[in-house]
Design a protein around this motif. Structure first.
Motif, PDB file in Angstrom:
ATOM      1  N   LYS A  58       0.858  -1.189   0.000  1.00 46.48           N
ATOM      2  CA  LYS A  58       0.000   0.000   0.000  1.00 46.48           C
ATOM      3  C   LYS A  58       0.897   1.242   0.000  1.00 46.48           C
ATOM      4  CE  LYS A  58      -4.099  -2.089   1.920  1.00 46.48           C
ATOM      5  NZ  LYS A  58      -5.409  -1.556   1.595  1.00 46.48           N
ATOM      6  N   PRO A  59       1.145   1.794  -1.185  1.00 51.06           N
ATOM      7  CA  PRO A  59       2.073   2.925  -1.264  1.00 51.06           C
ATOM      8  C   PRO A  59       1.531   4.251  -0.710  1.00 51.06           C
ATOM      9  CG  PRO A  59       1.408   2.188  -3.479  1.00 51.06           C
ATOM     10  CD  PRO A  59       0.766   1.280  -2.496  1.00 51.06           C
ATOM     11  N   PHE A  60       0.207   4.455  -0.752  1.00 49.46           N
ATOM     12  CA  PHE A  60      -0.367   5.723  -0.277  1.00 49.46           C
ATOM     13  C   PHE A  60      -0.540   5.698   1.239  1.00 49.46           C
ATOM     14  CE2 PHE A  60      -2.069   5.288  -4.653  1.00 49.46           C
ATOM     15  CZ  PHE A  60      -1.524   6.442  -5.212  1.00 49.46           C
ATOM     16  N   GLU A  61      -0.237   6.829   1.874  1.00 51.66           N
ATOM     17  CA  GLU A  61      -0.304   6.922   3.335  1.00 51.66           C
ATOM     18  C   GLU A  61      -1.255   8.037   3.760  1.00 51.66           C
ATOM     19  OE1 GLU A  61       3.802   7.632   4.174  1.00 51.66           O
ATOM     20  OE2 GLU A  61       4.343   5.515   4.005  1.00 51.66           O
ATOM     21  N   ASN A  62      -1.685   7.978   5.021  1.00 46.12           N
ATOM     22  CA  ASN A  62      -2.539   9.026   5.619  1.00 46.12           C
ATOM     23  C   ASN A  62      -3.785   9.315   4.780  1.00 46.12           C
ATOM     24  OD1 ASN A  62      -0.657   9.383   7.731  1.00 46.12           O
ATOM     25  ND2 ASN A  62       0.562  10.718   6.416  1.00 46.12           N
ATOM     26  N   ILE A  63      -4.414   8.275   4.302  1.00 44.34           N
ATOM     27  CA  ILE A  63      -5.562   8.425   3.408  1.00 44.34           C
ATOM     28  C   ILE A  63      -6.734   9.126   4.099  1.00 44.34           C
ATOM     29  CG2 ILE A  63      -7.329   7.092   2.163  1.00 44.34           C
ATOM     30  CD1 ILE A  63      -4.916   5.170   1.494  1.00 44.34           C
ATOM     31  N   GLU A  64      -6.943   8.815   5.367  1.00 45.72           N
ATOM     32  CA  GLU A  64      -8.094   9.411   6.071  1.00 45.72           C
ATOM     33  C   GLU A  64      -8.004  10.937   6.122  1.00 45.72           C
ATOM     34  OE1 GLU A  64      -4.758   8.425   8.472  1.00 45.72           O
ATOM     35  OE2 GLU A  64      -6.040   7.004   7.413  1.00 45.72           O
ATOM     36  N   ALA A  65      -6.793  11.487   6.011  1.00 47.88           N
ATOM     37  CA  ALA A  65      -6.616  12.942   6.066  1.00 47.88           C
ATOM     38  C   ALA A  65      -6.802  13.614   4.697  1.00 47.88           C
ATOM     39  CB  ALA A  65      -5.221  13.260   6.609  1.00 47.88           C
ATOM     40  N   MET A  66      -6.969  12.825   3.636  1.00 49.19           N
ATOM     41  CA  MET A  66      -7.059  13.395   2.284  1.00 49.19           C
ATOM     42  C   MET A  66      -8.429  14.014   2.030  1.00 49.19           C
ATOM     43  SD  MET A  66      -5.316  10.411  -0.015  1.00 49.19           S
ATOM     44  CE  MET A  66      -3.602   9.921   0.212  1.00 49.19           C
ATOM     45  N   SER A  67      -8.414  15.250   1.576  1.00 51.68           N
ATOM     46  CA  SER A  67      -9.660  15.927   1.195  1.00 51.68           C
ATOM     47  C   SER A  67     -10.133  15.386  -0.156  1.00 51.68           C
ATOM     48  CB  SER A  67      -9.407  17.430   1.063  1.00 51.68           C
ATOM     49  OG  SER A  67      -8.562  17.677  -0.059  1.00 51.68           O
ATOM     50  N   PRO A  68     -11.388  15.618  -0.511  1.00 52.31           N
ATOM     51  CA  PRO A  68     -11.854  15.214  -1.845  1.00 52.31           C
ATOM     52  C   PRO A  68     -11.016  15.849  -2.968  1.00 52.31           C
ATOM     53  CG  PRO A  68     -13.729  15.694  -0.448  1.00 52.31           C
ATOM     54  CD  PRO A  68     -12.501  16.095   0.324  1.00 52.31           C
ATOM     55  N   ALA A  69     -10.623  17.099  -2.795  1.00 49.34           N
ATOM     56  CA  ALA A  69      -9.817  17.773  -3.830  1.00 49.34           C
ATOM     57  C   ALA A  69      -8.462  17.077  -4.001  1.00 49.34           C
ATOM     58  CB  ALA A  69      -9.620  19.246  -3.469  1.00 49.34           C
ATOM     59  N   PHE A  70      -7.835  16.741  -2.889  1.00 47.84           N
ATOM     60  CA  PHE A  70      -6.548  16.037  -2.923  1.00 47.84           C
ATOM     61  C   PHE A  70      -6.715  14.692  -3.632  1.00 47.84           C
ATOM     62  CE2 PHE A  70      -2.895  13.746  -1.165  1.00 47.84           C
ATOM     63  CZ  PHE A  70      -1.920  14.738  -1.050  1.00 47.84           C
ATOM     64  N   ARG A  71      -7.805  14.006  -3.324  1.00 47.33           N
ATOM     65  CA  ARG A  71      -8.096  12.713  -3.965  1.00 47.33           C
ATOM     66  C   ARG A  71      -8.334  12.887  -5.460  1.00 47.33           C
ATOM     67  NH1 ARG A  71     -10.727   8.759   0.215  1.00 47.33           N
ATOM     68  NH2 ARG A  71     -10.106   9.720   2.167  1.00 47.33           N
ATOM     69  N   MET A  72      -8.965  13.992  -5.853  1.00 45.59           N
ATOM     70  CA  MET A  72      -9.169  14.255  -7.277  1.00 45.59           C
ATOM     71  C   MET A  72      -7.823  14.438  -7.995  1.00 45.59           C
ATOM     72  SD  MET A  72     -12.317  14.070  -8.397  1.00 45.59           S
ATOM     73  CE  MET A  72     -12.600  15.133  -9.818  1.00 45.59           C
ATOM     74  N   GLY A  73      -6.863  15.005  -7.302  1.00 48.24           N
ATOM     75  CA  GLY A  73      -5.513  15.135  -7.870  1.00 48.24           C
ATOM     76  C   GLY A  73      -4.882  13.775  -8.107  1.00 48.24           C
ATOM     77  N   ILE A  74      -5.087  12.852  -7.194  1.00 48.57           N
ATOM     78  CA  ILE A  74      -4.576  11.486  -7.366  1.00 48.57           C
ATOM     79  C   ILE A  74      -5.282  10.810  -8.534  1.00 48.57           C
ATOM     80  CG2 ILE A  74      -4.381   9.198  -6.281  1.00 48.57           C
ATOM     81  CD1 ILE A  74      -4.142  10.696  -3.563  1.00 48.57           C
TER      82      ILE A  74
END
Length: 197
Positions: free
Chosen positions: A99-115
């Motif tokens: 699982k390369p991505f970390e601190n997922i619970e802290a990600m905003s929807p906008a940040f997730r859209m960037g991913i």
């Protein structure tokens, strides 16, 4: 109306510009370059698919479900199963997922859209890689290159519909910086995953 188009283009230009170094760094990694090499081997190809599966699977399971209100067709954009069908066609059994991505619970929807921007964008590059893998290894969409075939002849329209949703979302919420940060994070996380394995 014309002003909206200009604003959207400017946002997308800034997104591309501000992530270009991280994007280029990822493309220049040996594992990334190996699959574009006409001399690519089956083991190099599998190694790349294995690493990409970690990225895509975790993103689909842990990051993207929260984006359903913004991207109603997000489930149609899942590609981990395509990599798994390539594994099957090539007789490869994946042992465990990282699982390369970390601190997922802290990600905003906008940040997730960037991913999501980075992972969706890889579908475009996948069409180029597909040709090389097809020529070098003789694999086809039905036999080992389902992931890179991606959306097939719908690739362009799927990318366009994603960009339309992304720009509309950014325009409504004025969260360009967060989207860009998410995209940069995705490029850098994938690069780190590719170099640590």
């Amino acid at each position: 109306m014309n002003n909206d188009i200009t604003t959207a283009e400017t946002f997308l230009e800034r997104l591309r510009t501000k992530t270009s170094v991280a994007h280029t760094n990822l493309e220049r990694l040996p594992v990334s370059e190996s699959i574009m090499n006409p001399e690519v081997t089956a083991s190099q190809y599998l190694f790349y698919l294995n690493l990409m599966h970690d990225v895509v699977k975790q993103a689909e399971e842990d990051i993207f479900p929260a984006l359903t209100p913004i991207m109603p067709d997000i489930a149609e954009r899942n590609k981990a199963a395509l990599i798994e069908s390539d594994f099957s066609a090539l007789g490869y059994a994946k042992m465990q997922n990282q699982k390369p991505f970390e601190n997922i619970e802290a990600m905003s929807p906008a940040f997730r859209m960037g991913i999501l921007y980075v992972i969706e964008g890889s579908s475009l590059g996948g069409r180029v890689i597909l040709k090389n893998i097809n020529t070098a290894l003789g694999l086809t969409e039905d036999n080992g290159t389902a992931y890179f075939a991606g959306y097939g002849n719908k690739t362009g329209s799927m990318w366009k519909s994603f960009l339309n949703a992304l720009t509309a979302y950014e325009e409504e919420h004025n969260n360009e910086d967060e989207i860009i940060a998410g995209a940069e994070y995705a490029f850098n996380t994938i690069s780190r995953h590719f170099t640590q394995n």
